[in-house]
Design a protein around this motif. Structure first.
Motif, short mmCIF file in Angstrom:
data_model
loop_
_atom_site.label_atom_id
_atom_site.label_comp_id
_atom_site.label_asym_id
_atom_site.label_seq_id
_atom_site.Cartn_x
_atom_site.Cartn_y
_atom_site.Cartn_z
N LEU A 1 23.62 49.94 29.60
CA LEU A 1 24.79 50.10 28.68
C LEU A 1 26.00 50.89 28.93
N ASP A 2 27.09 50.58 28.38
CA ASP A 2 28.25 51.42 28.71
C ASP A 2 28.22 53.01 28.44
N ALA A 3 28.91 53.62 29.20
CA ALA A 3 28.80 55.27 29.03
C ALA A 3 28.58 56.12 27.61
N ILE A 4 29.63 55.44 26.91
CA ILE A 4 29.47 56.14 25.59
C ILE A 4 28.54 55.81 24.78
N THR A 5 27.88 54.46 24.83
CA THR A 5 26.59 53.98 24.06
C THR A 5 25.20 54.88 24.72
N ARG A 6 25.46 55.06 25.95
CA ARG A 6 24.34 55.65 26.68
C ARG A 6 24.23 57.20 25.99
N LYS A 7 25.53 57.75 25.94
CA LYS A 7 25.47 59.31 25.59
C LYS A 7 25.06 59.46 24.30
N ASN A 8 25.29 58.37 23.14
CA ASN A 8 25.06 58.28 21.74
C ASN A 8 23.46 58.21 21.83
N LEU A 9 22.86 57.21 22.55
CA LEU A 9 21.68 57.12 22.34
C LEU A 9 20.73 58.08 22.97
N ARG A 10 21.10 58.70 24.06
CA ARG A 10 20.46 60.24 24.62
C ARG A 10 20.13 61.14 23.60
N LYS A 11 21.40 61.36 22.58
CA LYS A 11 21.48 62.24 21.48
C LYS A 11 20.33 61.66 20.50
N LYS A 12 20.37 60.48 20.21
CA LYS A 12 19.47 60.12 19.01
C LYS A 12 17.98 60.07 19.66
N LEU A 13 17.87 59.85 21.06
CA LEU A 13 16.51 59.93 21.45
C LEU A 13 15.95 61.32 21.42
N ILE A 14 16.72 62.15 21.64
CA ILE A 14 16.40 63.67 21.71
C ILE A 14 16.10 64.01 20.55
N ASN A 15 16.80 63.67 19.27
CA ASN A 15 16.52 63.93 17.90
C ASN A 15 15.41 63.43 17.41
N LEU A 16 15.29 61.98 17.83
CA LEU A 16 13.94 61.34 17.28
C LEU A 16 12.60 62.25 18.08
N TRP A 17 12.76 62.43 19.30
CA TRP A 17 11.73 63.23 20.07
C TRP A 17 11.31 64.48 19.20
N GLN A 18 12.24 65.19 18.97
CA GLN A 18 12.22 66.45 18.27
C GLN A 18 11.41 66.24 16.88
N GLU A 19 11.94 65.19 16.28
CA GLU A 19 11.31 64.99 14.82
C GLU A 19 9.91 64.58 14.99
N THR A 20 9.75 63.40 16.14
CA THR A 20 8.26 63.09 16.10
C THR A 20 7.31 63.72 16.84
N GLN A 21 7.85 64.43 17.72
CA GLN A 21 7.02 65.36 18.82
C GLN A 21 6.15 64.31 19.53
N LYS A 22 6.61 63.30 19.74
CA LYS A 22 5.96 62.38 20.74
C LYS A 22 6.16 62.89 22.24
N THR A 23 5.18 62.50 23.13
CA THR A 23 5.33 62.71 24.74
C THR A 23 6.02 61.58 25.01
N ILE A 24 6.95 61.80 25.67
CA ILE A 24 7.76 60.68 26.66
C ILE A 24 7.90 60.94 27.91
N LEU A 25 7.71 59.80 28.66
CA LEU A 25 7.81 59.52 30.06
C LEU A 25 9.12 58.56 30.32
N PHE A 26 10.00 58.83 31.08
CA PHE A 26 11.11 58.19 31.04
C PHE A 26 11.65 58.23 32.55
N VAL A 27 11.97 56.95 32.91
CA VAL A 27 12.45 56.83 34.37
C VAL A 27 13.63 56.43 34.17
N THR A 28 14.65 57.01 35.26
CA THR A 28 16.18 57.05 35.07
C THR A 28 16.43 57.08 36.56
N HIS A 29 17.84 56.60 36.75
CA HIS A 29 18.45 56.75 38.22
C HIS A 29 19.32 57.79 38.00
#
Length: 268
Positions: free
Chosen positions: A165-193
Motif C-alpha cells: 500500500l501507499d504511504a498514506i494508506t499504510r499510515k491510516n491503516l496502522r491507526k485503524k489497527l491500533i484502535n481495533l486492537w485496543q477495542e478488541t484486546q486481541k493478541t497480534i503477531l505482526f511481520v513487517t520490514h
C-alpha cells in the motif's frame, strides 16, 4: 485463573525435507493482549515462523503452546491476515464476510448483525454491497481484517498486510489497527520490514537474524499511545533498531557472497 501467557514457543525450529533450515531454536513468550512485531532481513524466515504458529507448517523441533497446550494443527484460535488479502473478487464486501459464517449455527439474522458490526468496525458498512474488485488496496485489507476479527480468534497473525500500500494508506491503516486492537484486546503477531511501523505498533519487537532465523534481540517498547514518529524517544528506538537491522542485513549479504565464492571454487 486465566494465564497471562497466550503463546509460548519453546526451541522451535523448521527444516524442510531437502535439509533447508529456515528457523533455528526460537523461544519466546507472548502475553495475552500483547502486540508483537517481527522484523529481520528479507527472506530470513519470519513468514515461515508465523506459518508454524498458525499451524500451516509443523515445527521440525520444539513446541508451540497456545493457552498452555501444545498445538500441532490449524485452529480457530489463530487466524491469518496475508499480504494478499485472499478475498473472493466476484463477491461483495458483505458476501465475503458472510462466507466465513457459513458453518455457524447462529440464526441468519444474527449472522447479518455480526457481519454488519465488523464492517462498521473497519469503516466499510456503507460499502457492504460493493464487489471486491472495485475496492482500493487499503479497502481490501480492511475487508480481510474485518473477516478475521469476525472469526473471533485469540491470536491474529499478520504477514506484512500493508506492504503493497501507499504511504498514506499504510499510515491510516496502522491507526485503524491500533484502535481495533485496543477495542478488541486481541493478541497480534505482526511481520513487517518497516522499522517505523514496528516501533509505532508494537509492545515488543523481535529482531530476527539472517536465515536460519532466530531471535537476535528483543525490544520492549514503553512509549505512550498514540505514538508520534517525531517524539525523541520514538526516534531513538527507531535509530537503534535500524542500525541493528542494517548490521544483520550486512551479515546476511556477506554470508551469501561467501557461499557464492565457495560454490565457484568447487565448480572450478
Amino acid at each position: 485463573m486465566t494465564s497471562s501467557l497466550i503463546l509460548e514457543l519453546e526451541h522451535v525450529s523448521k527444516e524442510f525435507d531437502d535439509g533447508f533450515e529456515v528457523v533455528n531454536d526460537v523461544s519466546i513468550k507472548v502475553k495475552r493482549g500483547e502486540f508483537v512485531c517481527f522484523i529481520g532481513p528479507s527472506g530470513c524466515g519470519k513468514t515461515v515462523l508465523l506459518y508454524e504458529i498458525a499451524g500451516f507448517y509443523p515445527a521440525h523441533d520444539g513446541n508451540i503452546k497456545v493457552d498452555g497446550k501444545v498445538s500441532h494443527f490449524i485452529g480457530q484460535d489463530r487466524i491469518m491476515v496475508f499480504q494478499d488479502h485472499m478475498l473472493f473478487p466476484w463477491k461483495t464486501v458483505f458476501q465475503n464476510l458472510m462466507f466465513g459464517m457459513k458453518k455457524s449455527p447462529l440464526p441468519k439474522l444474527e449472522k447479518i448483525e455480526l457481519v454488519e458490526k465488523y464492517l462498521k468496525s473497519v469503516d466499510l458498512l456503507k460499502f457492504r454491497d460493493w464487489p471486491i474488485y472495485k475496492l482500493s488496496g487499503g479497502m481490501k485489507q480492511r475487508v480481510a481484517l474485518g473477516r478475521s476479527l469476525l472469526a473471533n480468534p485469540e491470536i491474529l497473525l499478520m504477514d506484512e498486510p500493508f506492504s503493497s500500500l501507499d504511504a498514506i494508506t499504510r499510515k491510516n491503516l496502522r491507526k485503524k489497527l491500533i484502535n481495533l486492537w485496543q477495542e478488541t484486546q486481541k493478541t497480534i503477531l505482526f511481520v513487517t520490514h518497516s522499522v517505523s511501523e514496528a516501533v509505532y505498533l508494537a509492545d515488543t519487537i523481535y529482531l530476527m537474524s539472517a536465515r536460519p532465523t532466530t531471535v537476535k534481540k528483543t525490544y520492549n517498547i514503553d512509549l505512550p499511545r498514540p505514538r508520534e514518529i517525531t517524539n525523541p524517544n520514538f526516534v531513538k528506538i527507531m535509530t537503534q533498531l535500524e542500525a541493528d537491522l542494517e548490521r544483520e542485513c550486512e551479515f546476511d549479504k556477506n554470508r551469501v557472497d561467501e557461499q557464492i565464492e565457495l560454490k565457484d571454487i568447487l565448480i572450478n
